[in-house]
Design an enzyme around this catalytic site. Structure first.
Site, short mmCIF file in Angstrom:
data_model
loop_
_atom_site.label_atom_id
_atom_site.label_comp_id
_atom_site.label_asym_id
_atom_site.label_seq_id
_atom_site.Cartn_x
_atom_site.Cartn_y
_atom_site.Cartn_z
N TYR A 128 0.58 -19.58 0.20
CA TYR A 128 -0.85 -19.86 -0.02
C TYR A 128 -1.10 -20.22 -1.48
CZ TYR A 128 -5.75 -18.88 -1.06
OH TYR A 128 -7.04 -18.97 -1.53
N SER A 151 -7.71 -20.72 -6.99
CA SER A 151 -7.73 -19.26 -6.87
C SER A 151 -6.97 -18.63 -8.02
CB SER A 151 -7.02 -18.88 -5.55
OG SER A 151 -6.77 -17.51 -5.51
N LYS A 183 -2.35 -23.92 -3.55
CA LYS A 183 -3.44 -24.10 -4.53
C LYS A 183 -2.91 -24.78 -5.79
CE LYS A 183 -6.75 -22.46 -2.11
NZ LYS A 183 -7.78 -23.39 -1.65
P1 NAD Z 1 -13.45 -19.41 4.72
O1 NAD Z 1 -12.27 -19.31 5.62
O2 NAD Z 1 -14.64 -18.58 5.00
O3 NAD Z 1 -13.91 -20.92 4.61
C1 NAD Z 1 -13.04 -22.02 4.75
C2 NAD Z 1 -13.66 -23.00 5.74
O4 NAD Z 1 -12.79 -24.13 5.88
C3 NAD Z 1 -13.84 -22.40 7.13
O5 NAD Z 1 -15.17 -22.63 7.56
C4 NAD Z 1 -12.83 -23.15 8.01
O6 NAD Z 1 -13.29 -23.30 9.33
C5 NAD Z 1 -12.70 -24.46 7.26
N1 NAD Z 1 -11.40 -25.15 7.41
C6 NAD Z 1 -10.16 -24.64 7.24
N2 NAD Z 1 -9.24 -25.60 7.43
C7 NAD Z 1 -9.90 -26.73 7.72
C8 NAD Z 1 -9.51 -28.06 8.04
N3 NAD Z 1 -8.22 -28.40 8.11
N4 NAD Z 1 -10.46 -28.98 8.28
C9 NAD Z 1 -11.77 -28.66 8.24
N5 NAD Z 1 -12.21 -27.41 7.96
C10 NAD Z 1 -11.29 -26.47 7.70
O7 NAD Z 1 -12.93 -19.12 3.23
P2 NAD Z 1 -13.74 -18.90 1.89
O8 NAD Z 1 -13.55 -17.49 1.48
O9 NAD Z 1 -15.09 -19.45 1.99
O10 NAD Z 1 -12.85 -19.78 0.91
C11 NAD Z 1 -13.18 -21.13 0.61
C12 NAD Z 1 -12.08 -21.71 -0.27
O11 NAD Z 1 -11.95 -20.90 -1.43
C13 NAD Z 1 -10.70 -21.74 0.39
O12 NAD Z 1 -10.04 -22.93 0.00
C14 NAD Z 1 -10.01 -20.53 -0.22
O13 NAD Z 1 -8.61 -20.71 -0.27
C15 NAD Z 1 -10.61 -20.50 -1.61
N6 NAD Z 1 -10.59 -19.15 -2.22
C16 NAD Z 1 -11.13 -18.08 -1.56
C17 NAD Z 1 -11.06 -16.81 -2.13
C18 NAD Z 1 -11.62 -15.60 -1.40
O14 NAD Z 1 -11.23 -14.49 -1.74
N7 NAD Z 1 -12.53 -15.76 -0.45
C19 NAD Z 1 -10.46 -16.63 -3.39
C20 NAD Z 1 -9.95 -17.74 -4.04
C21 NAD Z 1 -10.01 -19.00 -3.46
N1 UFG Z 2 -7.68 -2.74 -0.74
C1 UFG Z 2 -7.68 -1.47 -0.21
N2 UFG Z 2 -7.96 -1.32 1.13
C2 UFG Z 2 -8.22 -2.38 1.94
C3 UFG Z 2 -8.21 -3.69 1.38
C4 UFG Z 2 -7.94 -3.83 0.03
O1 UFG Z 2 -7.45 -0.48 -0.90
O2 UFG Z 2 -8.46 -2.18 3.14
C5 UFG Z 2 -7.44 -2.88 -2.18
C6 UFG Z 2 -6.26 -3.75 -2.53
O3 UFG Z 2 -5.07 -2.99 -2.57
C7 UFG Z 2 -6.67 -4.31 -3.90
C8 UFG Z 2 -8.19 -4.44 -3.79
O4 UFG Z 2 -8.57 -3.57 -2.73
O5 UFG Z 2 -6.38 -3.39 -4.91
C9 UFG Z 2 -8.67 -5.84 -3.45
O6 UFG Z 2 -7.99 -6.31 -2.30
P1 UFG Z 2 -8.47 -7.63 -1.51
O7 UFG Z 2 -7.55 -7.78 -0.33
O8 UFG Z 2 -9.93 -7.58 -1.25
O9 UFG Z 2 -8.24 -8.81 -2.56
P2 UFG Z 2 -6.91 -9.26 -3.35
O10 UFG Z 2 -7.19 -9.09 -4.81
O11 UFG Z 2 -5.71 -8.64 -2.80
O12 UFG Z 2 -6.85 -10.81 -2.94
C10 UFG Z 2 -7.93 -11.72 -3.16
C11 UFG Z 2 -7.90 -12.80 -2.08
C12 UFG Z 2 -6.64 -13.61 -2.19
C13 UFG Z 2 -6.50 -14.13 -3.60
C14 UFG Z 2 -6.60 -13.02 -4.62
C15 UFG Z 2 -6.61 -13.53 -6.02
O13 UFG Z 2 -7.95 -12.21 -0.78
O14 UFG Z 2 -6.72 -14.72 -1.32
O15 UFG Z 2 -7.82 -12.29 -4.42
O16 UFG Z 2 -7.64 -14.44 -6.16
F1 UFG Z 2 -5.28 -14.73 -3.71
#
Ligand code: NAD
Ligand code: UFG
Length: 337
Positions: free
Chosen positions: A151, A127, A155
């Protein structure tokens, strides 16, 4: 080495499910391991409806070594794509041990199971949060790594574990993909993001306002040093991310190296830019409620995407209007509005 069979951890989640569709369509055999902690079982049917091909499912936790051994053995796995993890920044501050156990402990168990079975290829969901507060923009991969939450630490620790394993076993290769802000949905409207409870992230919240589930989007902060005062992020279409995983697998098949890259577009959009794009896509007004800054947020965060283009031959294709169009198609279909 040719990769034919892939174990996908967390494959029923938001990013994993979209990537499974892309991989199955590209001809890979898939075995998904997911404990359903943040996903619904019905997502499996959605994936299967969009992609033909062999998709096996194991309801199991990545910390359960015997279950992993069974899943890896049964599918004769060549590579692992590791999405499984907990991802709520705020929750990780309140429950750090849960995050270290699930995200770090789970990955240790997974890598042990891989080593025992001779599986030496992994694509890992890292991430942009590993960079912490940006000291220069756009963020290149050599930016200092200073995660601000447990978190983010999990990573970074997994990235370090992968690098250590690659040093210890020169046949082991990995791709660590540092995602920026994934949004959007499958263009068919058949798959999308479906968070439990009140969404933390901007896009699912905006979708719920557009469908009438919530009255207004709270805009967190209007006094940032950005073009309109609201926070700027690098939003990336989830189908572009899915394509990034396919490119990473191809890289691991062909190259004699590992890689750590940003997956972003390189474009920054403010909260208000996104809301306007969603209004255009949906044809519905999105009321806003100007609110105080959210603790821990930074003004701007966007990627330098050049290294992924150079190493993986991958570039994001979709813009903010397509991201909002597809998010809306999914939200509308899912909510019946
Ligand atoms: P998500 O929560 O939709 O998907 C994660 C999946 O992993 C879920 O289906 C959950 O049930 C499963 N899971 C969690 N812990 C587990 C375990 N111990 N064993 C088996 N399954 C397990 O999240 P996502 O948005 O699809 O994210 C996927 C990956 O990408 C995550 O590792 C997250 O940290 C990373 N990531 C996500 C974002 C984002 O903004 N969505 C940004 C950067 C990195
Ligand atoms: N925001 C609002 N209102 C809301 C939600 C978000 O104004 O209800 C704003 C936040 O302040 C920010 C932007 O929208 O400026 C994006 O916010 P998000 O919560 O959608 O995303 P972030 O950038 O805060 O975080 C995301 C993931 C994290 C990850 C990070 C960097 O949720 O897990 O990107 O990769 F760590």
């Amino acid at each position: 080495m040719a990769v034919k069979s892939i174990l996908v951890t967390g494959g029923l989640g938001f990013i994993g499910s979209h990537t499974c569709v892309t991989l199955a369509q590209a001809g890979f055999r898939l075995a998904i391991v997911d404990n359903l902690s943040n996903a619904k079982r019905s997502v499996l049917d959605r994936i299967r409806a969009l992609a033909q091909g062999e998709i096996d499912f194991h309801e199991a936790d990545i910390r359960d070594r015997p279950a992993l051994d069974r899943a890896i053995g049964r599918a004769a796995v060549d590579a692992v794509i590791h999405f499984a993890g907990l991802k709520a920044v705020g929750e990780s501050v309140e429950k750090p041990l849960l995050y270290y156990d699930n995200n770090v402990g789970g990955t240790v168990t997974l890598m042990q199971a891989m080593a025992a079975a001779g599986v030496r290829r992994m694509v890992f969901s890292s991430s942009a949060t590993v960079y912490g507060e940006p000291i220069r923009l756009p963020i290149t991969e050599d930016h200092p790594l200073r995660p601000q939450s447990p978190y983010g630490q999990t990573k970074l620790i997994v990235e370090q574990m992968l690098a250590d394993e690659a040093r210890a076993d020169d046949r082991f290769r990995y791709a660590a993909l540092r995602y920026f802000n994934p949004i959007g949905a499958h263009p068919s409207g058949g798959l999308g993001e479906d968070p439990n409870g009140i969404p933390n992230n901007l896009l699912p919240f905006v979708s719920q306002v557009a469908t009438g589930l919530r009255p207004a989007v709270r805009v967190f902060g209007q006094d940032y040093d950005t073009h309109d005062g609201t926070g700027v992020r690098d939003y990336i279409h989830v189908m572009d991310l899915a394509a990034g995983h396919l490119a990473a697998l191809r890289f691991l098949e062909a190259a004699n190296a590992s890689v750590t890259v940003n997956l972003g577009t390189g474009n920054g959009y403010s909260v208000l830019d996104v809301i306007r794009a969603y209004e255009r896509a949906s044809g519905r007004p999105i009321p806003v409620d100007m609110s105080p800054r959210r603790p821990g947020d930074v003004a701007s965060c966007y990627a330098a995407p050049a290294l992924a283009a150079e190493r993986l031959g991958w570039r994001a294709q979709f813009g903010i209007d397509e991201m909002c169009r597809d998010a809306w198609a999914w939200a509308r279909k899912n909510s019946g509005s």
